[in-house]
Design a protein around this motif. Sequence first.
Motif, short mmCIF file in Angstrom:
data_model
loop_
_atom_site.label_atom_id
_atom_site.label_comp_id
_atom_site.label_asym_id
_atom_site.label_seq_id
_atom_site.Cartn_x
_atom_site.Cartn_y
_atom_site.Cartn_z
N PHE A 143 0.84 -1.20 0.00
CA PHE A 143 0.00 0.00 0.00
C PHE A 143 0.87 1.25 0.00
O PHE A 143 0.65 2.17 -0.80
CB PHE A 143 -0.94 0.01 1.21
N HIS A 144 1.87 1.30 0.87
CA HIS A 144 2.76 2.47 0.94
C HIS A 144 3.52 2.67 -0.36
O HIS A 144 3.69 3.80 -0.82
CB HIS A 144 3.73 2.36 2.12
N LEU A 145 3.99 1.59 -0.95
CA LEU A 145 4.74 1.66 -2.20
C LEU A 145 3.90 2.27 -3.33
O LEU A 145 4.35 3.17 -4.04
CB LEU A 145 5.21 0.26 -2.60
N PHE A 146 2.68 1.79 -3.46
CA PHE A 146 1.84 2.24 -4.57
C PHE A 146 1.03 3.49 -4.26
O PHE A 146 0.32 4.00 -5.13
CB PHE A 146 0.93 1.11 -5.04
N SER A 147 1.14 4.03 -3.06
CA SER A 147 0.43 5.27 -2.75
C SER A 147 1.34 6.50 -2.83
O SER A 147 0.92 7.60 -2.51
CB SER A 147 -0.24 5.18 -1.38
N GLU A 151 7.64 -8.05 -9.32
CA GLU A 151 8.22 -8.53 -8.07
C GLU A 151 7.16 -8.57 -6.97
O GLU A 151 7.02 -9.56 -6.25
CB GLU A 151 9.38 -7.61 -7.64
N THR A 152 6.41 -7.50 -6.85
CA THR A 152 5.37 -7.42 -5.82
C THR A 152 4.30 -8.48 -6.03
O THR A 152 3.86 -9.12 -5.08
CB THR A 152 4.75 -6.01 -5.83
N THR A 153 3.91 -8.67 -7.27
CA THR A 153 2.90 -9.68 -7.59
C THR A 153 3.39 -11.07 -7.21
O THR A 153 2.67 -11.85 -6.58
CB THR A 153 2.54 -9.63 -9.09
N LYS A 154 4.63 -11.39 -7.57
CA LYS A 154 5.18 -12.71 -7.25
C LYS A 154 5.26 -12.92 -5.75
O LYS A 154 4.91 -13.98 -5.24
CB LYS A 154 6.57 -12.87 -7.88
#
Length: 177
Positions: free
Chosen positions: A87-91, A162-165
């Motif tokens: 959440f922090h990464l994509f916000s 990477e996040t998805t995996k």
Amino acid sequence: MAQICVLVAGVTLCSLPACSLARNLPEIQSLENKEILRLLRHMKRTPLHSCLKDRRDFKLPWERDNIAQNQTAQGPCSYHQMLQQIFHLFSTEHSHAAWDNTSLNKLLSSLDLSLHQLEQTEEGNLDCPFWGTAVREYFQAIHLYLKEKEYSPCAWEVVRVETTKRLSLMKPLKWKS
């Protein structure tokens, strides 16, 4: 009718062994994890083959072999930490500049809902010093990578994959009471 389909899909999905749920997690949690993964996959913007030179080993602090054992002991906490860091990464401001806002907002809403439900069901019992530190260090390396690559489209694509995996490894497993 749509609600019945979602309910049937949830029951079907959650009957799979890899989708066993925590003692307190609502059955919808596994569906939300799948929705987060679907949204991440849908965000693809840059062809992976054009980003091969940008790949990086982020030194994942866990492997498939030991994740089940560690998640069994600290399941809700480790899952919470992972969702929180995603959440922090994509916000971030840089993320909003890199991704389609509609897709990004759907992802952030889904993450926020999952975090909120997990926090409610676990009633503040989400403390896990080892996993918290390991996950934060892992995501700190991702943040540094993005900065080093000047938040390029390929860097974001590498991070998205990477996040998805890694999130797929963090499926809610059967956690101890």
